[in-house]
Design a protein around this motif. Structure first.
Motif, PDB file in Angstrom:
ATOM      1  N   VAL A  73      -2.845 -20.456  19.961  1.00  0.00           N
ATOM      2  CA  VAL A  73      -3.001 -21.632  20.760  1.00  0.00           C
ATOM      3  C   VAL A  73      -2.646 -21.019  22.255  1.00  0.00           C
ATOM      4  O   VAL A  73      -3.266 -21.383  23.213  1.00  0.00           O
ATOM      5  CB  VAL A  73      -1.863 -22.382  20.445  1.00  0.00           C
ATOM      6  N   LEU A  74      -1.680 -20.288  22.326  1.00  0.00           N
ATOM      7  CA  LEU A  74      -1.408 -19.596  23.611  1.00  0.00           C
ATOM      8  C   LEU A  74      -2.420 -18.797  24.289  1.00  0.00           C
ATOM      9  O   LEU A  74      -2.679 -18.823  25.455  1.00  0.00           O
ATOM     10  CB  LEU A  74      -0.020 -18.622  23.330  1.00  0.00           C
ATOM     11  N   ASP A  75      -3.124 -18.149  23.553  1.00  0.00           N
ATOM     12  CA  ASP A  75      -4.232 -17.150  24.052  1.00  0.00           C
ATOM     13  C   ASP A  75      -5.393 -18.336  24.322  1.00  0.00           C
ATOM     14  O   ASP A  75      -6.381 -18.158  25.399  1.00  0.00           O
ATOM     15  CB  ASP A  75      -4.984 -16.379  22.951  1.00  0.00           C
ATOM     16  N   ARG A  76      -5.489 -19.677  23.874  1.00  0.00           N
ATOM     17  CA  ARG A  76      -6.769 -20.590  24.478  1.00  0.00           C
ATOM     18  C   ARG A  76      -5.890 -21.350  25.664  1.00  0.00           C
ATOM     19  O   ARG A  76      -6.755 -21.513  26.427  1.00  0.00           O
ATOM     20  CB  ARG A  76      -6.812 -21.521  23.227  1.00  0.00           C
ATOM     21  N   VAL A 142      10.003  -8.334  25.942  1.00  0.00           N
ATOM     22  CA  VAL A 142       9.131  -7.907  24.879  1.00  0.00           C
ATOM     23  C   VAL A 142       7.851  -8.734  25.027  1.00  0.00           C
ATOM     24  O   VAL A 142       6.749  -8.159  24.708  1.00  0.00           O
ATOM     25  CB  VAL A 142       9.863  -8.214  23.704  1.00  0.00           C
ATOM     26  N   GLN A 143       7.863  -9.885  25.226  1.00  0.00           N
ATOM     27  CA  GLN A 143       6.758 -10.767  25.102  1.00  0.00           C
ATOM     28  C   GLN A 143       5.888 -10.508  26.325  1.00  0.00           C
ATOM     29  O   GLN A 143       4.679 -10.518  26.102  1.00  0.00           O
ATOM     30  CB  GLN A 143       7.081 -12.219  25.261  1.00  0.00           C
ATOM     31  N   VAL A 144       6.211 -10.264  27.516  1.00  0.00           N
ATOM     32  CA  VAL A 144       5.367  -9.772  28.517  1.00  0.00           C
ATOM     33  C   VAL A 144       4.695  -8.542  28.116  1.00  0.00           C
ATOM     34  O   VAL A 144       3.416  -8.314  28.498  1.00  0.00           O
ATOM     35  CB  VAL A 144       6.289  -9.591  29.935  1.00  0.00           C
ATOM     36  N   VAL A 145       5.358  -7.471  27.654  1.00  0.00           N
ATOM     37  CA  VAL A 145       4.436  -6.245  27.214  1.00  0.00           C
ATOM     38  C   VAL A 145       3.643  -6.889  25.908  1.00  0.00           C
ATOM     39  O   VAL A 145       2.354  -6.433  26.049  1.00  0.00           O
ATOM     40  CB  VAL A 145       5.630  -5.237  26.713  1.00  0.00           C
ATOM     41  N   ASN A 146       4.103  -7.629  25.156  1.00  0.00           N
ATOM     42  CA  ASN A 146       3.092  -7.920  23.909  1.00  0.00           C
ATOM     43  C   ASN A 146       2.027  -8.705  24.545  1.00  0.00           C
ATOM     44  O   ASN A 146       0.724  -8.262  24.056  1.00  0.00           O
ATOM     45  CB  ASN A 146       4.050  -8.847  23.033  1.00  0.00           C
ATOM     46  N   PHE A 147       1.947  -9.418  25.390  1.00  0.00           N
ATOM     47  CA  PHE A 147       1.027 -10.306  25.935  1.00  0.00           C
ATOM     48  C   PHE A 147       0.066  -9.532  26.624  1.00  0.00           C
ATOM     49  O   PHE A 147      -1.218  -9.929  26.527  1.00  0.00           O
ATOM     50  CB  PHE A 147       1.446 -11.674  26.594  1.00  0.00           C
ATOM     51  N   TYR A 148       0.390  -8.558  27.590  1.00  0.00           N
ATOM     52  CA  TYR A 148      -0.252  -7.836  28.108  1.00  0.00           C
ATOM     53  C   TYR A 148      -1.026  -6.623  27.387  1.00  0.00           C
ATOM     54  O   TYR A 148      -2.131  -6.340  27.762  1.00  0.00           O
ATOM     55  CB  TYR A 148       0.532  -7.341  29.340  1.00  0.00           C
ATOM     56  N   PHE A 149      -0.375  -6.055  26.626  1.00  0.00           N
ATOM     57  CA  PHE A 149      -0.863  -4.689  26.157  1.00  0.00           C
ATOM     58  C   PHE A 149      -1.477  -4.975  24.683  1.00  0.00           C
ATOM     59  O   PHE A 149      -2.239  -4.233  24.186  1.00  0.00           O
ATOM     60  CB  PHE A 149       0.150  -3.780  25.976  1.00  0.00           C
ATOM     61  N   VAL A 150      -0.836  -5.745  24.031  1.00  0.00           N
ATOM     62  CA  VAL A 150      -1.360  -5.861  22.596  1.00  0.00           C
ATOM     63  C   VAL A 150      -2.306  -6.956  22.241  1.00  0.00           C
ATOM     64  O   VAL A 150      -2.434  -8.006  22.437  1.00  0.00           O
ATOM     65  CB  VAL A 150       0.171  -6.376  21.488  1.00  0.00           C
ATOM     66  N   PRO A 151      -3.382  -6.518  21.285  1.00  0.00           N
ATOM     67  CA  PRO A 151      -4.538  -7.460  20.853  1.00  0.00           C
ATOM     68  C   PRO A 151      -4.034  -8.650  20.199  1.00  0.00           C
ATOM     69  O   PRO A 151      -3.056  -8.354  19.553  1.00  0.00           O
ATOM     70  CB  PRO A 151      -5.498  -6.557  20.224  1.00  0.00           C
ATOM     71  N   LEU A 152      -4.484  -9.917  20.179  1.00  0.00           N
ATOM     72  CA  LEU A 152      -3.994 -10.934  19.484  1.00  0.00           C
ATOM     73  C   LEU A 152      -3.490 -10.773  18.009  1.00  0.00           C
ATOM     74  O   LEU A 152      -2.385 -10.993  17.487  1.00  0.00           O
ATOM     75  CB  LEU A 152      -5.100 -11.943  19.796  1.00  0.00           C
ATOM     76  N   ASN A 153      -4.462 -10.301  17.163  1.00  0.00           N
ATOM     77  CA  ASN A 153      -4.152  -9.982  16.003  1.00  0.00           C
ATOM     78  C   ASN A 153      -2.882  -8.918  15.539  1.00  0.00           C
ATOM     79  O   ASN A 153      -2.497  -8.982  14.359  1.00  0.00           O
ATOM     80  CB  ASN A 153      -5.393  -9.350  15.107  1.00  0.00           C
ATOM     81  N   TYR A 154      -2.403  -8.323  16.562  1.00  0.00           N
ATOM     82  CA  TYR A 154      -1.278  -7.505  16.303  1.00  0.00           C
ATOM     83  C   TYR A 154       0.095  -7.815  17.087  1.00  0.00           C
ATOM     84  O   TYR A 154       0.927  -7.180  16.553  1.00  0.00           O
ATOM     85  CB  TYR A 154      -1.615  -5.931  16.816  1.00  0.00           C
ATOM     86  N   ARG A 155      -0.155  -8.857  17.864  1.00  0.00           N
ATOM     87  CA  ARG A 155       1.063  -9.655  18.317  1.00  0.00           C
ATOM     88  C   ARG A 155       2.329  -9.781  17.294  1.00  0.00           C
ATOM     89  O   ARG A 155       3.272  -9.718  17.602  1.00  0.00           O
ATOM     90  CB  ARG A 155       0.466 -10.633  19.288  1.00  0.00           C
ATOM     91  N   LEU A 156       1.807 -10.554  16.450  1.00  0.00           N
ATOM     92  CA  LEU A 156       3.018 -11.063  15.599  1.00  0.00           C
ATOM     93  C   LEU A 156       3.486  -9.882  14.833  1.00  0.00           C
ATOM     94  O   LEU A 156       4.650  -9.792  14.546  1.00  0.00           O
ATOM     95  CB  LEU A 156       2.388 -11.962  14.151  1.00  0.00           C
ATOM     96  N   VAL A 157       2.869  -8.809  14.519  1.00  0.00           N
ATOM     97  CA  VAL A 157       3.191  -7.540  13.918  1.00  0.00           C
ATOM     98  C   VAL A 157       4.081  -6.671  14.926  1.00  0.00           C
ATOM     99  O   VAL A 157       5.393  -6.292  14.475  1.00  0.00           O
ATOM    100  CB  VAL A 157       2.194  -6.589  13.657  1.00  0.00           C
ATOM    101  N   VAL A 158       3.929  -6.623  16.172  1.00  0.00           N
ATOM    102  CA  VAL A 158       4.474  -6.257  16.901  1.00  0.00           C
ATOM    103  C   VAL A 158       6.082  -6.870  17.194  1.00  0.00           C
ATOM    104  O   VAL A 158       7.109  -6.262  17.171  1.00  0.00           O
ATOM    105  CB  VAL A 158       3.876  -5.946  18.529  1.00  0.00           C
ATOM    106  N   VAL A 159       5.709  -8.310  17.341  1.00  0.00           N
ATOM    107  CA  VAL A 159       7.093  -9.050  17.462  1.00  0.00           C
ATOM    108  C   VAL A 159       7.726  -8.927  16.314  1.00  0.00           C
ATOM    109  O   VAL A 159       9.121  -8.756  16.323  1.00  0.00           O
ATOM    110  CB  VAL A 159       6.660 -10.478  17.689  1.00  0.00           C
ATOM    111  N   GLN A 160       7.396  -8.924  14.999  1.00  0.00           N
ATOM    112  CA  GLN A 160       8.113  -8.786  13.911  1.00  0.00           C
ATOM    113  C   GLN A 160       8.779  -7.459  13.652  1.00  0.00           C
ATOM    114  O   GLN A 160       9.866  -7.284  13.260  1.00  0.00           O
ATOM    115  CB  GLN A 160       7.432  -9.167  12.745  1.00  0.00           C
ATOM    116  N   CYS A 161       8.414  -6.291  14.337  1.00  0.00           N
ATOM    117  CA  CYS A 161       8.803  -5.011  14.173  1.00  0.00           C
ATOM    118  C   CYS A 161      10.140  -5.075  15.074  1.00  0.00           C
ATOM    119  O   CYS A 161      10.988  -4.638  14.908  1.00  0.00           O
ATOM    120  CB  CYS A 161       7.866  -3.923  14.547  1.00  0.00           C
TER     121      CYS A 161
END
Length: 177
Positions: A73-76, A142-161
């Motif tokens: 949703v956020l990416d839309r 963490v989220q600024v880095v996640n939203f800028y550098f990480v592709p959508l499909n990997y964001r949940l994985v990065v956040v969960q790590c």
């Protein structure tokens, strides 16, 4: 390790939703194990396996699907991939989503712990503010880095790590009765 990462990427390419949800459940469970073993110092004999399974279930059935859907949703809502867009996503995430998500998380775990509606509400009122403040120490950067550098499909994985530590805190906080 590289072979494991490649296998994970292949699975993610074929089944992104399933892999994200499985990863979330496994890492929420890992957070509970860390909480019980390192924070609460229960030892193997005192480890509550039922609690770990309960937290994994929360990861599989609540954390993974809700956060994974939120990122879509956020990416839309903010489709750009600029630094400004990453900041906007973080502000929406931390200003709107996180407060709601954490309240729901506390309610779900309280319910699974068998608390009555009154007990659950009392626990939420007691724990919510501390949980949200702790969230704000960790997640905005963490989220600024996640939203800028990480592709959508990997964001949940990065956040969960990253969240293994936060999940340990949440597991400890939500299981203090």
């Amino acid at each position: 390790m590289a072979a494991l990462w490649k296998a994970y990427q292949r699975l993610m390419a074929r089944h992104p939703w399933k892999v994200q949800i499985f990863t979330a459940g496994a890492l929420v469970g890992a957070g509970d194990v860390i909480s019980q073993q390192l924070v609460e110092r229960r030892g193997l004999a005192g480890h509550n396996g039922r609690r770990t399974l309960k937290m994994m279930t929360v990861g599989f059935c609540f954390v993974g699907p809700v956060i994974g859907s939120w990122y879509q949703v956020l990416d839309r809502l903010v489709p750009a991939k600029t630094k400004v867009a990453a900041l906007q996503k973080m502000l929406l995430d931390q200003g709107g989503f996180a407060p709601c998500f954490l309240g729901c998380f506390l309610a779900v775990v309280g319910t699974l712990n068998g608390l009555s509606v009154e007990e659950n509400w009392s626990k939420i009122k007691r724990d919510y503010k501390d949980t949200l403040i702790t969230n704000y120490y960790i997640w905005p950067a963490v989220q600024v880095v996640n939203f800028y550098f990480v592709p959508l499909n990997y964001r949940l994985v990065v956040v969960q790590c990253v969240a293994i530590l936060f999940n340990s805190y949440l597991s400890w906080k939500t299981n203090q009765l």
